[in-house]
Design a protein around this motif. Structure first.
Motif, PDB file in Angstrom:
ATOM      1  N   SER A 136       0.836  -1.205   0.000  1.00  0.00           N
ATOM      2  CA  SER A 136       0.000   0.000   0.000  1.00  0.00           C
ATOM      3  C   SER A 136       0.870   1.254   0.000  1.00  0.00           C
ATOM      4  CB  SER A 136      -0.940   0.003   1.196  1.00  0.00           C
ATOM      5  OG  SER A 136      -0.222   0.182   2.391  1.00  0.00           O
ATOM      6  N   THR A 186      -2.405   7.523  -0.402  1.00  0.00           N
ATOM      7  CA  THR A 186      -1.630   6.448   0.231  1.00  0.00           C
ATOM      8  C   THR A 186      -2.019   6.242   1.696  1.00  0.00           C
ATOM      9  OG1 THR A 186       0.243   7.926   0.740  1.00  0.00           O
ATOM     10  CG2 THR A 186       0.319   6.715  -1.354  1.00  0.00           C
ATOM     11  N   SER A 196      -5.128   4.108   1.360  1.00  0.00           N
ATOM     12  CA  SER A 196      -4.806   2.749   0.915  1.00  0.00           C
ATOM     13  C   SER A 196      -4.124   1.954   2.032  1.00  0.00           C
ATOM     14  CB  SER A 196      -3.929   2.763  -0.339  1.00  0.00           C
ATOM     15  OG  SER A 196      -2.625   3.212  -0.062  1.00  0.00           O
ATOM     16  N   THR A 197      -3.265   2.605   2.809  1.00  0.00           N
ATOM     17  CA  THR A 197      -2.584   1.922   3.914  1.00  0.00           C
ATOM     18  C   THR A 197      -3.567   1.564   5.028  1.00  0.00           C
ATOM     19  OG1 THR A 197      -0.520   3.055   3.395  1.00  0.00           O
ATOM     20  CG2 THR A 197      -0.702   2.086   5.586  1.00  0.00           C
TER      21      THR A 197
END
Length: 191
Positions: A141, A173, A176-177
């Motif tokens: 990710s 990001t 997504s993480t």
């Protein structure tokens, strides 16, 4: 398998170029793109060397260990199976920091060392542990605060504001993480 796919794509392209009389153009493109690839790789060496040097200085000065102490509560939640003060923690943190600064290629060495340390904790060497899977998920990710490689590419191609990408990158990001960790924890509990 991937090598085979690339071979066939190149081979079919060359056959098509020969059949259509564009073989000379294919040669020109190969030489031009090869030169651009080498130039791009060399231009990244400066950025990568700088950040890898900073990371090594941070490790030797004890900064990474101090950061591990600060981030240990978060590490405990994400990686509960890693014993306290295990070397894997340091390598995982160094990998995450390198990824945050957009030097993913430089983070690879730290990631490999982290995975090696995590494998030392693994009783079944044929199967990845939950910590190994979670580390890989977070790595994929790739939380980034400063995407140096993208900024460098945008600068090389004449962007009027190469660092404009920072805000959207942090947002994308981070999400997504966070989603990767949540999904990883769901699968971890399921197993």
């Amino acid at each position: 398998m991937l090598n085979t796919i690339w071979f066939f794509m190149i081979f079919i392209g060359m056959i098509y170029g020969a059949l259509t009389g564009n073989l000379e153009e294919i040669n020109n493109i190969i030489f031009k793109e090869a030169q651009e690839g080498v130039t791009f790789a060399i231009s990244l060496i400066g950025i990568m060397s700088f950040w890898l040097g900073i990371m090594n200085i941070a490790q030797r000065s004890g900064l990474i260990k101090s950061m591990c102490n600060i981030f240990r509560p978060i590490m405990r939640i994400i990686f509960p199976d890693i014993p306290k003060s295990h070397p894997a923690e340091n390598w995982i943190l160094m990998n995450f920091i390198a990824n945050m600064f957009g030097i993913g290629n430089g983070a690879t060495a730290f990631g490999l060392k982290a995975m090696k340390e995590l494998n030392n904790l693994n009783y079944n060497k044929k199967k990845a542990t939950s910590a190994m899977a979670m580390f890989l998920i977070i790595n994929m990710s790739s939380l980034q605060l400063v995407p140096l490689t993208i900024i460098k590419i945008r600068q090389d191609y004449g962007s009027s504001n190469p660092s404009f990408i920072i805000g959207p990158t942090i947002l994308a990001t981070s999400l997504s993480t966070l989603i990767a960790i949540i999904i990883g924890k769901m699968f971890e509990r399921r197993n």
